[in-house]
Design a protein around this motif. Sequence first.
Motif, mmCIF file in Angstrom:
data_model
loop_
_atom_site.group_PDB
_atom_site.id
_atom_site.type_symbol
_atom_site.label_atom_id
_atom_site.label_comp_id
_atom_site.label_asym_id
_atom_site.label_seq_id
_atom_site.Cartn_x
_atom_site.Cartn_y
_atom_site.Cartn_z
ATOM 1 N N LYS A 1 0.840 -1.207 0.000
ATOM 2 C CA LYS A 1 0.000 0.000 0.000
ATOM 3 C C LYS A 1 0.876 1.259 0.000
ATOM 4 C CE LYS A 1 -3.758 -2.417 -0.006
ATOM 5 N NZ LYS A 1 -4.574 -2.488 -1.236
ATOM 6 N N ASP A 2 0.962 1.963 1.130
ATOM 7 C CA ASP A 2 1.760 3.195 1.157
ATOM 8 C C ASP A 2 3.054 3.048 1.956
ATOM 9 O OD1 ASP A 2 0.528 2.927 3.589
ATOM 10 O OD2 ASP A 2 -0.107 5.014 3.764
ATOM 11 N N ASP A 3 3.438 1.828 2.274
ATOM 12 C CA ASP A 3 4.704 1.586 2.979
ATOM 13 C C ASP A 3 5.712 0.963 2.013
ATOM 14 O OD1 ASP A 3 4.313 2.358 5.809
ATOM 15 O OD2 ASP A 3 2.688 0.901 5.706
ATOM 16 N N ILE A 4 6.832 1.661 1.800
ATOM 17 C CA ILE A 4 7.860 1.202 0.865
ATOM 18 C C ILE A 4 9.128 0.845 1.633
ATOM 19 C CG2 ILE A 4 9.332 1.856 -1.087
ATOM 20 C CD1 ILE A 4 7.124 3.844 -1.893
ATOM 21 N N GLY A 5 9.687 -0.318 1.320
ATOM 22 C CA GLY A 5 10.968 -0.730 1.900
ATOM 23 C C GLY A 5 11.971 -0.916 0.778
ATOM 24 N N MET B 1 14.829 -0.347 12.570
ATOM 25 C CA MET B 1 13.727 0.480 12.091
ATOM 26 C C MET B 1 12.429 -0.328 11.989
ATOM 27 S SD MET B 1 13.440 2.540 8.466
ATOM 28 C CE MET B 1 13.454 1.010 7.530
ATOM 29 N N PRO B 2 11.336 0.170 12.565
ATOM 30 C CA PRO B 2 10.054 -0.540 12.453
ATOM 31 C C PRO B 2 9.449 -0.392 11.064
ATOM 32 C CG PRO B 2 9.791 1.497 13.710
ATOM 33 C CD PRO B 2 11.251 1.337 13.459
ATOM 34 N N ILE B 3 9.101 -1.524 10.450
ATOM 35 C CA ILE B 3 8.389 -1.548 9.167
ATOM 36 C C ILE B 3 7.224 -2.508 9.323
ATOM 37 C CG2 ILE B 3 8.526 -2.057 6.704
ATOM 38 C CD1 ILE B 3 11.490 -1.644 6.789
ATOM 39 N N LEU B 4 6.011 -1.962 9.350
ATOM 40 C CA LEU B 4 4.811 -2.773 9.575
ATOM 41 C C LEU B 4 4.958 -3.591 10.856
ATOM 42 C CD1 LEU B 4 4.212 -3.852 5.859
ATOM 43 C CD2 LEU B 4 3.100 -2.019 7.122
ATOM 44 N N ASP B 5 5.005 -4.924 10.779
ATOM 45 C CA ASP B 5 5.117 -5.730 12.004
ATOM 46 C C ASP B 5 6.535 -6.281 12.194
ATOM 47 O OD1 ASP B 5 5.063 -7.457 9.914
ATOM 48 O OD2 ASP B 5 3.604 -8.846 10.765
ATOM 49 N N LEU B 6 7.529 -5.594 11.627
ATOM 50 C CA LEU B 6 8.923 -6.013 11.774
ATOM 51 C C LEU B 6 9.803 -4.860 12.221
ATOM 52 C CD1 LEU B 6 9.458 -8.065 8.473
ATOM 53 C CD2 LEU B 6 9.003 -8.997 10.746
ATOM 54 N N LYS B 7 10.953 -5.218 12.821
ATOM 55 C CA LYS B 7 12.038 -4.272 13.067
ATOM 56 C C LYS B 7 13.222 -4.781 12.268
ATOM 57 C CE LYS B 7 11.538 -1.994 17.568
ATOM 58 N NZ LYS B 7 12.144 -1.869 18.908
ATOM 59 N N VAL B 8 13.792 -3.926 11.434
ATOM 60 C CA VAL B 8 14.884 -4.385 10.571
ATOM 61 C C VAL B 8 16.140 -3.543 10.768
ATOM 62 C CG1 VAL B 8 13.308 -5.268 8.813
ATOM 63 C CG2 VAL B 8 14.130 -2.922 8.663
ATOM 64 N N GLU C 1 13.228 -8.708 13.300
ATOM 65 C CA GLU C 1 12.550 -9.330 14.442
ATOM 66 C C GLU C 1 11.113 -8.831 14.469
ATOM 67 O OE1 GLU C 1 13.552 -6.556 18.239
ATOM 68 O OE2 GLU C 1 15.299 -7.552 17.336
ATOM 69 N N PHE C 2 10.244 -9.545 15.171
ATOM 70 C CA PHE C 2 8.830 -9.178 15.242
ATOM 71 C C PHE C 2 8.661 -7.866 16.005
ATOM 72 C CE2 PHE C 2 4.604 -9.470 17.338
ATOM 73 C CZ PHE C 2 3.837 -9.427 16.181
ATOM 74 N N TYR C 3 7.721 -7.035 15.561
ATOM 75 C CA TYR C 3 7.496 -5.727 16.188
ATOM 76 C C TYR C 3 6.007 -5.462 16.366
ATOM 77 C CZ TYR C 3 7.052 -0.624 16.460
ATOM 78 O OH TYR C 3 6.724 0.662 16.829
ATOM 79 N N GLU C 4 5.652 -4.920 17.519
ATOM 80 C CA GLU C 4 4.288 -4.482 17.783
ATOM 81 C C GLU C 4 4.312 -3.007 18.163
ATOM 82 O OE1 GLU C 4 2.035 -8.485 19.492
ATOM 83 O OE2 GLU C 4 2.767 -6.959 20.882
ATOM 84 N N LYS C 5 3.366 -2.249 17.638
ATOM 85 C CA LYS C 5 3.290 -0.826 17.969
ATOM 86 C C LYS C 5 2.917 -0.645 19.443
ATOM 87 C CE LYS C 5 2.063 0.885 13.387
ATOM 88 N NZ LYS C 5 1.071 1.646 12.589
#
Length: 212
Positions: free
Chosen positions: A93-97, A163-170, A183-187
């Motif tokens: 959608k509007d999130d680009i990696g 850096m958090p990207i959707l449900d990940l930290k990269v 790794e898994f990420y939650e807001k």
Amino acid sequence: MKAHKRFYKPKRKPSKIEERKMLGKALEIMIIECMENHVYKFENKLRIQKDSGPTGYALTGEVSDCFMINWDKKFIESLELLGIHLEMYSRLKDDIGLVTKSIRKGTKLVDGKLIIDENKVKEDEDKDDEEVTMGVLHQVAESVNSMLRFTVDFPSNYKEGKMPILDLKVKLNHQLNSRIEFEFYEKPTKNPMLILADSATNNKTKRTILTQ
């Protein structure tokens, strides 16, 4: 009185290219008519959408997806013409990696070309390579279509370098040949409350909650 003929048999069979053009024109007319005549109810009154894509309207999402697919191609082509090669590119959608090599400090986009500006070299002295690179990519992204505006983020923006990207930290592990680690990420705003499986909420709402 004879009924007016609304359709006439073609004098010849259209080519595949002509068929695609006709179908495209028909879809264009239908989309414009739907967007310009969308009706919604507010304060018990029916109103016509003034502008922009109606929120929650299925067609808005479909049109946006098609628009962004075309934008992806133009963005990547613009970068290639500027000599910027992407190692990775993905969009939801509007999130680009994306991943690319660092861009030289002092670089900026002027009239569709990358130049080295001495004043910007001094401005970039204390900036991380990631910040400089994303600054240039930000300029390129917003030059593709004036209707769109973007914000940028990068790992060095965070103390732990993730850096958090959707449900990940990269992060990029520079000690291991710039390997991408995640790794898994939650807001922090995530709601821990749940709805019981046997609650009176209808199944459609339950599915929406689980999938959104």
